[in-house]
Every structure is written in structure tokens, then in C-alpha cells.
Design a protein around this motif. Structure first.
Motif, PDB file in Angstrom:
ATOM      1  N   LEU A  15       0.847  -1.186   0.000  1.00 24.04           N
ATOM      2  CA  LEU A  15       0.000   0.000   0.000  1.00 24.04           C
ATOM      3  C   LEU A  15       0.884   1.237   0.000  1.00 24.04           C
ATOM      4  N   GLY A  16       0.817   2.010  -1.056  1.00 24.74           N
ATOM      5  CA  GLY A  16       1.540   3.273  -1.116  1.00 24.74           C
ATOM      6  C   GLY A  16       0.636   4.411  -0.685  1.00 24.74           C
ATOM      7  N   LYS A  17       0.831   5.580  -1.268  1.00 24.34           N
ATOM      8  CA  LYS A  17      -0.020   6.718  -0.955  1.00 24.34           C
ATOM      9  C   LYS A  17      -1.347   6.575  -1.703  1.00 24.34           C
ATOM     10  N   PRO A  18      -2.459   6.898  -1.059  1.00 24.74           N
ATOM     11  CA  PRO A  18      -3.763   6.754  -1.731  1.00 24.74           C
ATOM     12  C   PRO A  18      -3.919   7.745  -2.878  1.00 24.74           C
ATOM     13  N   ARG A  19      -4.682   7.336  -3.875  1.00 24.30           N
ATOM     14  CA  ARG A  19      -4.928   8.201  -5.033  1.00 24.30           C
ATOM     15  C   ARG A  19      -5.846   9.369  -4.663  1.00 24.30           C
ATOM     16  N   ASP A  20      -6.810   9.100  -3.786  1.00 28.18           N
ATOM     17  CA  ASP A  20      -7.792  10.105  -3.418  1.00 28.18           C
ATOM     18  C   ASP A  20      -8.463   9.694  -2.106  1.00 28.18           C
ATOM     19  N   ARG A  21      -9.490  10.430  -1.719  1.00 28.76           N
ATOM     20  CA  ARG A  21     -10.180  10.173  -0.457  1.00 28.76           C
ATOM     21  C   ARG A  21     -10.792   8.776  -0.418  1.00 28.76           C
ATOM     22  N   ASP A  22     -11.436   8.351  -1.501  1.00 26.15           N
ATOM     23  CA  ASP A  22     -12.073   7.038  -1.511  1.00 26.15           C
ATOM     24  C   ASP A  22     -11.045   5.919  -1.430  1.00 26.15           C
ATOM     25  N   ASP A  23      -9.907   6.106  -2.078  1.00 23.09           N
ATOM     26  CA  ASP A  23      -8.851   5.104  -2.006  1.00 23.09           C
ATOM     27  C   ASP A  23      -8.295   5.034  -0.583  1.00 23.09           C
ATOM     28  N   ALA A  24      -8.218   6.187   0.084  1.00 27.44           N
ATOM     29  CA  ALA A  24      -7.763   6.201   1.475  1.00 27.44           C
ATOM     30  C   ALA A  24      -8.720   5.416   2.370  1.00 27.44           C
ATOM     31  N   VAL A  25     -10.025   5.591   2.177  1.00 25.14           N
ATOM     32  CA  VAL A  25     -11.012   4.858   2.970  1.00 25.14           C
ATOM     33  C   VAL A  25     -10.870   3.358   2.724  1.00 25.14           C
ATOM     34  N   ALA A  26     -10.646   2.968   1.473  1.00 24.95           N
ATOM     35  CA  ALA A  26     -10.498   1.547   1.147  1.00 24.95           C
ATOM     36  C   ALA A  26      -9.271   0.959   1.840  1.00 24.95           C
ATOM     37  N   MET A  27      -8.161   1.711   1.838  1.00 30.76           N
ATOM     38  CA  MET A  27      -6.951   1.244   2.507  1.00 30.76           C
ATOM     39  C   MET A  27      -7.170   1.104   4.009  1.00 30.76           C
ATOM     40  N   LEU A  28      -7.751   2.123   4.620  1.00 25.57           N
ATOM     41  CA  LEU A  28      -7.976   2.104   6.062  1.00 25.57           C
ATOM     42  C   LEU A  28      -8.924   0.986   6.467  1.00 25.57           C
ATOM     43  N   SER A  29      -9.931   0.727   5.642  1.00 21.24           N
ATOM     44  CA  SER A  29     -10.871  -0.357   5.926  1.00 21.24           C
ATOM     45  C   SER A  29     -10.167  -1.708   5.884  1.00 21.24           C
ATOM     46  N   ARG A  30      -9.224  -1.835   4.981  1.00 24.91           N
ATOM     47  CA  ARG A  30      -8.503  -3.100   4.879  1.00 24.91           C
ATOM     48  C   ARG A  30      -7.568  -3.301   6.067  1.00 24.91           C
TER      49      ARG A  30
ATOM     50  N   ALA B 105     -14.277   9.756   8.512  1.00 26.59           N
ATOM     51  CA  ALA B 105     -14.020  11.070   9.106  1.00 26.59           C
ATOM     52  C   ALA B 105     -12.532  11.410   9.038  1.00 26.59           C
ATOM     53  N   TYR B 106     -11.682  10.420   9.288  1.00 21.36           N
ATOM     54  CA  TYR B 106     -10.240  10.652   9.200  1.00 21.36           C
ATOM     55  C   TYR B 106      -9.834  10.938   7.754  1.00 21.36           C
ATOM     56  N   ALA B 107     -10.369  10.174   6.809  1.00 20.17           N
ATOM     57  CA  ALA B 107     -10.051  10.410   5.402  1.00 20.17           C
ATOM     58  C   ALA B 107     -10.495  11.798   4.964  1.00 20.17           C
ATOM     59  N   ASP B 108     -11.642  12.261   5.470  1.00 18.33           N
ATOM     60  CA  ASP B 108     -12.150  13.590   5.112  1.00 18.33           C
ATOM     61  C   ASP B 108     -11.245  14.710   5.613  1.00 18.33           C
ATOM     62  N   SER B 109     -10.411  14.421   6.608  1.00 23.48           N
ATOM     63  CA  SER B 109      -9.505  15.453   7.135  1.00 23.48           C
ATOM     64  C   SER B 109      -8.393  15.795   6.159  1.00 23.48           C
ATOM     65  N   GLY B 110      -8.138  14.910   5.195  1.00 24.34           N
ATOM     66  CA  GLY B 110      -7.057  15.139   4.239  1.00 24.34           C
ATOM     67  C   GLY B 110      -5.705  14.645   4.703  1.00 24.34           C
ATOM     68  N   ASP B 111      -5.587  14.306   5.977  1.00 23.17           N
ATOM     69  CA  ASP B 111      -4.295  13.884   6.530  1.00 23.17           C
ATOM     70  C   ASP B 111      -3.734  12.632   5.849  1.00 23.17           C
ATOM     71  N   PRO B 112      -4.569  11.659   5.445  1.00 28.85           N
ATOM     72  CA  PRO B 112      -4.003  10.418   4.903  1.00 28.85           C
ATOM     73  C   PRO B 112      -3.435  10.522   3.489  1.00 28.85           C
ATOM     74  N   LEU B 113      -3.733  11.598   2.770  1.00 22.55           N
ATOM     75  CA  LEU B 113      -3.510  11.601   1.329  1.00 22.55           C
ATOM     76  C   LEU B 113      -2.047  11.590   0.909  1.00 22.55           C
ATOM     77  N   ASP B 114      -1.131  12.010   1.769  1.00 25.05           N
ATOM     78  CA  ASP B 114       0.286  12.036   1.381  1.00 25.05           C
ATOM     79  C   ASP B 114       1.110  11.009   2.146  1.00 25.05           C
ATOM     80  N   LYS B 115       0.433   9.953   2.650  1.00 27.42           N
ATOM     81  CA  LYS B 115       1.122   8.991   3.511  1.00 27.42           C
ATOM     82  C   LYS B 115       0.884   7.566   3.027  1.00 27.42           C
ATOM     83  N   ALA B 116       1.949   6.768   3.074  1.00 29.10           N
ATOM     84  CA  ALA B 116       1.836   5.358   2.700  1.00 29.10           C
ATOM     85  C   ALA B 116       0.837   4.662   3.623  1.00 29.10           C
TER      86      ALA B 116
END
Length: 212
Positions: free
Chosen positions: A98-113, A154-165
Motif C-alpha cells: 500500500l503506497g499513498k492513496p490516489r484520493d479520499r475514496d482510495d484512502a477509505v479503502a486502505m484504512l478499511s482493509r 471522518a479521518y479520510a475527510d480530514s485530508g491527513d491520509p492523502l500524502d502517507k503510505a
């Protein structure tokens, strides 16, 4: 922020081949002078069947070689330190990087996994100088609490995950996600500081100042 000064002498210029503010903060906290020159070349893609640790090391080496080549005109023999961090998850879907997410939805998918599971964080580094490169890495196990989807969104909506593996930062807002870690906190953040310092000392890039 904690800062240690007058602990090290710099024996040759050190270039950090990363724009990560977290990696910069680690070196600044140790009082080590350095320049920042992020690698701007394309990142290698994983080879099918490639070991995730090998892939992460290959990425770090590519960055270090790229930046070192760009410094060929300098006569002061700089050393280049690069780093690359990946998240490895193994579950019923297989083993994935898992690298950096492409967008908010990809971040949610990663976090859910990752929720309710243990994954590995690999940070690989490369120290390049005098035409020689040395790769090293560290691996830490991280276990997420089983947070509900609404918390992850809610965490994904903060924008914090978007630049992190792996779509989270343990040092930032994502700290609440983590239940336990087994290994190095600095590796999860993005730089295995104890190993980096040992390699810089061994390679003669820095030296410990003697106390009078």
C-alpha cells in the motif's frame, strides 16, 4: 520539538533526497546539518512476485542514485541519504503493498482493509557517496484497532491520509488508529533513526563530538 545540539560534527555535506517534513524533522532534531534535494525521477513500479522489502529498497536506491548523479559537478563529495516507506498488508486477498492513496475514496479503502488487523511498515534507506551505495531497512508490525467505517471516513475527510503510505500518519491525526506497534516508531513515521545514525557514523559522514 526536541532538539539535540552539538552532539555531532559533519565530516562531509549530507543531502536528504526527500521532501518529507517528517524525515527533515528527525535529522534537525539530532542537530545534523543537511541540504534537501528531493528526487524528481519516476518511482519504480513493483515487479510481479517481487518481495516487498526488496521493492522498497529498490525505490530508495533509485532516489539516491538519481540525486547523486545530479551532484556530479560538486567537488565537496556530498553523501546522499534517501528513504522510502511502504505498508504491507496480508489478508484473504493476498499480500499487497500500500503506497499513498490516489484520493479520499482510495484512502477509505486502505484504512478499511487495515482496520482490526496487523500489517507491516517497511522503511528502506540508501546512503550513496563516492560512487558507492548501501541499502538498509527496518520493519515494524502495526496493529489497528477495529474502528467502524464512520471513523475511518471522518479521518479520510480530514485530508491527513492523502500524502502517507497506507493512508495514515502515526505521528499526526492517525495516531488514534493504532492499537499496538512492535518495533520502531521512527520506522513507521518514515526514517529508522537509530540505524541511520549508525550508518552515517560508520560511513564517516558524521562524528560524535568529544566532550571536554
Amino acid at each position: 520539538m526536541f532538539r539535540m545540539t552539538d552532539a555531532f560534527s559533519i565530516l562531509r555535506p549530507l543531502i536528504l533526497a526527500s521532501g518529507s517534513p517528517r524525515r527533515r524533522a528527525f535529522l534537525e532534531g539530532m542537530g545534523i546539518p543537511f541540504e534537501v534535494l528531493p528526487a524528481d525521477g519516476p518511482e519504480p513500479r513493483p515487479i510481479p512476485g517481487e518481495d516487498p522489502r526488496e521493492y522498497t529498497g529498490r525505490c530508495a536506491e533509485a532516489k539516491a542514485r538519481h540525486v547523486l548523479a545530479s551532484l556530479a559537478h560538486r567537488s565537496d563529495c556530498p553523501a546522499v541519504l534517501s528513504a522510502d516507506t511502504t505498508v504491507i498488508v496480508r489478508d484473504e486477498r493476498g499480500s499487497d503493498i500500500l503506497g499513498k492513496p490516489r484520493d479520499r475514496d482510495d484512502a477509505v479503502a486502505m484504512l478499511s482493509r487495515l482496520a482490526g488487523r496487523t500489517h507491516q511498515v517497511v522503511t528502506a534507506c540508501c546512503l550513496a557517496m563516492d560512487g558507492h551505495v548501501e541499502r538498509f531497512d527496518d520493519v515494524t508490525d502495526v496493529t489497528f484497532a477495529p474502528w467502524p467505517l464512520a471513523m475511518l471516513e471522518a479521518y479520510a475527510d480530514s485530508g491527513d491520509p492523502l500524502d502517507k503510505a497506507g493512508a495514515y500518519g502515526i505521528q499526526d491525526g492517525g495516531a488514534f488508529l493504532v492499537q499496538t506497534i512492535r518495533g520502531s516508531w521512527s520506522t513507521v513515521v518514515g526514517l529508522p533513526l537509530d540505524i541511520v545514525l549508525e550508518r552515517l557514523l560508520h560511513a564517516g559522514v558524521i562524528a560524535v563530538k568529544e566532550r571536554s
